[in-house]
Write a protein that holds these residues in place. Structure first.
Motif, mmCIF file in Angstrom:
data_model
loop_
_atom_site.group_PDB
_atom_site.id
_atom_site.type_symbol
_atom_site.label_atom_id
_atom_site.label_comp_id
_atom_site.label_asym_id
_atom_site.label_seq_id
_atom_site.Cartn_x
_atom_site.Cartn_y
_atom_site.Cartn_z
ATOM 1 N N LYS A 249 0.073 10.090 -8.209
ATOM 2 C CA LYS A 249 -0.084 8.183 -8.183
ATOM 3 C C LYS A 249 0.515 7.152 -8.479
ATOM 4 O O LYS A 249 0.516 6.764 -8.039
ATOM 5 N N ARG B 176 2.671 4.662 -6.400
ATOM 6 C CA ARG B 176 2.349 2.866 -6.426
ATOM 7 C C ARG B 176 3.841 2.805 -7.201
ATOM 8 O O ARG B 176 4.055 1.707 -5.960
ATOM 9 N N GLN C 9 5.459 2.549 -3.049
ATOM 10 C CA GLN C 9 4.614 1.424 -2.867
ATOM 11 C C GLN C 9 5.406 0.021 -2.492
ATOM 12 O O GLN C 9 5.934 -0.740 -2.166
ATOM 13 N N TYR D 90 -1.369 -2.181 1.003
ATOM 14 C CA TYR D 90 -3.132 -2.364 1.009
ATOM 15 C C TYR D 90 -4.648 -1.547 0.418
ATOM 16 O O TYR D 90 -5.262 -2.039 0.318
ATOM 17 N N GLY D 91 -4.132 -0.349 0.305
ATOM 18 C CA GLY D 91 -5.000 0.597 -0.675
ATOM 19 C C GLY D 91 -4.879 0.597 -1.459
ATOM 20 O O GLY D 91 -6.116 -0.003 -2.432
ATOM 21 N N SER D 92 -3.857 -0.382 -2.146
ATOM 22 C CA SER D 92 -4.419 -0.524 -3.526
ATOM 23 C C SER D 92 -4.354 -1.700 -3.722
ATOM 24 O O SER D 92 -5.486 -2.335 -4.838
ATOM 25 N N ASP D 93 -4.411 -3.059 -2.460
ATOM 26 C CA ASP D 93 -5.982 -4.447 -2.824
ATOM 27 C C ASP D 93 -7.081 -3.869 -2.141
ATOM 28 O O ASP D 93 -7.703 -4.640 -3.183
ATOM 29 N N ILE D 94 -7.554 -2.352 -2.173
ATOM 30 C CA ILE D 94 -9.068 -2.614 -2.401
ATOM 31 C C ILE D 94 -9.413 -1.303 -3.727
ATOM 32 O O ILE D 94 -10.425 -2.211 -4.401
ATOM 33 N N LYS D 95 -8.318 -0.918 -4.262
ATOM 34 C CA LYS D 95 -8.590 -0.039 -5.727
ATOM 35 C C LYS D 95 -8.722 -0.617 -6.789
ATOM 36 O O LYS D 95 -9.073 -0.197 -8.114
ATOM 37 N N GLN E 64 -5.676 -8.678 -5.681
ATOM 38 C CA GLN E 64 -6.763 -7.343 -4.930
ATOM 39 C C GLN E 64 -7.322 -8.241 -3.808
ATOM 40 O O GLN E 64 -7.141 -9.405 -4.102
#
Length: 587
Positions: free
Chosen positions: A62, A66, A69, A105-110, A454
């Protein structure tokens, strides 16, 4: 043991990056690894290179993903703002912004699923809704009801959500501003003098404005903002904070002068506003004390503004129950039904405007473009300040990242709001700064270590505002919030955005005992130079504040634009030496 090709690939990738970026570079300049590296910290010099015997150990998949990315995003966004020309080829800046941000974008949500983001959402919900309601009332007066509170709140909810969803810098909060209101009021008078229908003229002006903003986004015209400096940013930020504080104080003081109010209500207004402001300010500072555990301190500090709003509302309710009508205070006023203020159709009849006026609307659109362009980009410059230590899709020390994609979103929102007669929205300085600071991470000394980057808070804030327009229960609940509570919150918004602003720090420094005050970075500069530079900024602040409230308020963006040549003139004509300016105006 089963061989994992994906993990092996990541290990080889990191090993290759390690050799290219660190070992090879060590032959020319000394290099020090960051403590956050997965490798043990080593120092390399031109005379000694220590190679590890084994490749670096792979950590969790994980964290490795990150890191990959962030590496991909930073490889896309490399370089400084000085390397980019003022005008670039079609869409190049937008493409660069999205290539740097979309992989994250995925980490912007998480990254938005935590208590700090929840606290920021609750705080900014009130901080964004209150100005929307207030500006809505002012727009209704200025436009004779053509644009009112329902249009303003709806525009805030819809455009704010879209901006948080698609922008490259989602921590920026958009909303209406005083200069935009002044411009629309001027447009109303122009329509009356020319005997033209206001809303169609407003629509055509907005369509031209959105087209010019679109051209500026696809040609990367926001690169011109690199000629603005901290000098302009600080004046603009202090101005907006001052407006919030002055308006809140004026509203509180006005209750003592109003014939419709009693002394009891005026005194209660002062108490409720003070309790709200004092609670929020005091609890916000709990983070830097020794009380409770670190986790408890941080959580209370994060929820401080919300606690202030709740406590102020409960106190007002208790006074109302105890003393009845004598203690009945005005509350937040939200339309009870979802329909236009004047009962007009939502779609503006834009073809009701004569053909010559459709083309003539280009002239006021030029002024509107300057206004929205400067408001948007100056605020994003402030949000992008390196002091907030943002990393996602960012180049180190670069303040232009994301501006072109964000301007594209603003141009689209301006196009849509113009067609349905909604107010134009642009980056709101104080709300944006408050948003960023609410998401900042601090060390034990109160210095910013980083920011939670985020999209969840921006989307949640404006979704909640939208629910107040559509659903009855949230709307009924908010009507229980007294106006003095919002006055106290406005006061907090204005004052909480000032710490870290060097202009404000220098103004405060004028009243400090220099023998006891801590040394600042400008301490090595002669006192008369520092004070002269500061007083010039204060004079510019006063001029902008006067213009904003005067009949020529529509020229406000021109005053902002003149700040850049004024700053460079100080250095060019030797009024402030370059070595001093490099310190006073350091980014």
């Amino acid at each position: 043991m089963k061989f994992n090709t994906k993990v092996a690939f990541l290990a080889v990738l990191e090993w290759n990056s390690f050799l290219n970026n660190n070992v090879v570079n060590s032959f020319s300049t000394p290099t020090q690894f960051s403590s956050s590296s997965s490798l043990s910290t080593r120092a390399f010099t031109s005379s000694q290179v220590n190679l590890p015997v084994h490749p670096p150990q792979v950590t969790s998949r994980k964290s490795r993903r990150r890191g990959l990315q962030l590496q991909m995003a930073s490889s896309v966004a490399s370089g400084t703002d000085d390397e980019e020309p003022l005008i670039e080829s079609f869409g190049k800046g937008i493409l660069r912004d999205y290539k740097a941000r979309l992989p994250l974008y995925g980490s912007d949500i998480k990254d938005g699923l935590n208590t700090q983001c929840l606290a920021a959402t609750l705080f900014l919900f009130f901080a964004c809704l209150s100005p929307a309601v207030g500006f809505g009332g002012l727009f209704a007066v200025a436009t004779d009801g053509a644009i009112g509170t329902i249009e303003m709140v709806s525009s805030t909810a819809a455009c704010g959500f879209l901006y948080a969803l698609f922008s490259a810098q989602p921590l920026t909060i958009i909303g209406s501003t005083g200069p935009v209101l002044a411009f629309v009021a001027t447009l109303v008078q122009l329509a009356k003098k020319a005997n033209l229908p206001f809303l169609p003229l407003y629509t055509w002006t907005g369509l031209w404005t959105s087209a010019i903003l679109f051209l500026s986004s696809v040609t990367s015209a926001s690169n011109m903002v690199k000629y603005l400096t901290r000098f302009t940013d600080e004046i603009f930020a202090v101005l907006i904070s001052t407006i919030f504080v002055v308006e809140a104080a004026s509203d509180i003081g006005g209750t003592f002068m109003s014939p419709a109010s009693t002394f009891t209500k005026a005194l209660l207004t002062l108490v409720i506003a003070t309790v709200t402001y004092g609670t929020a300010t005091t609890l916000k500072g709990l983070r830097n004390t020794v009380y409770f555990t670190k986790s408890v301190r941080n959580n209370i500090s994060n929820f401080a503004p919300t606690i202030g709003v709740v406590l102020g509302s409960l106190l007002a309710r208790k006074a109302r129950l105890a003393h009845g009508a004598q203690a009945l205070l005005p509350s937040l006023s939200i339309p009870t039904t979802f329909q236009s203020t004047s009962g007009r159709p939502w779609l503006v009849p834009l073809f009701d405007l004569p053909v010559w006026a459709r083309w003539g609307a280009l002239l006021p659109a030029l002024m509107a473009t300057v206004l929205l362009y400067l408001d948007q980009n100056i605020t994003v410059r402030v949000v992008n300040n390196p002091s907030y230590k943002m990393e996602k899709g960012r180049r180190k020390g670069n303040i232009l990242d994301g501006m072109h994609a964000d301007m594209l979103v603003i141009s689209i929102c301006t196009f849509i709001t113009s067609l349905i007669g909604f107010p134009w929205l642009v980056a709101a300085t104080v709300r944006s700064i408050s948003h960023v600071r609410a998401l900042s991470k601090f060390d034990k000394d109160g210095k910013i270590q980083g920011t939670v980057e985020q999209r969840i808070t921006g989307m949640s804030i404006h979704a909640l505002i939208g629910s107040c327009v559509i659903f009855d229960k949230p709307r009924a609940l908010l009507t229980q919030v007294p106006s003095p509570v919002l006055m106290g919150l406005f006061m907090y918004l204005g004052t909480s955005a000032l710490p870290g602003n060097e202009m404000f720090e220098r103004i405060v420094g004028l009243f400090k005992d220099k023998s006891l005050a801590k040394k600042e970075k400008w301490s090595s500069i002669p006192k008369k130079v520092v004070n002269g530079f500061t007083m010039l900024q204060v004079a510019c602040l006063g001029a902008m504040f006067w213009v904003k409230s005067s009949p020529i308020g529509v020229l406000f963006p021109v005053i902002i634009a003149l700040l850049a040549p004024l700053r460079f003139g100080l250095e060019k004509f030797g009024i402030v030496k370059k070595e001093y300016m490099d310190i006073l105006d350091e980014e």
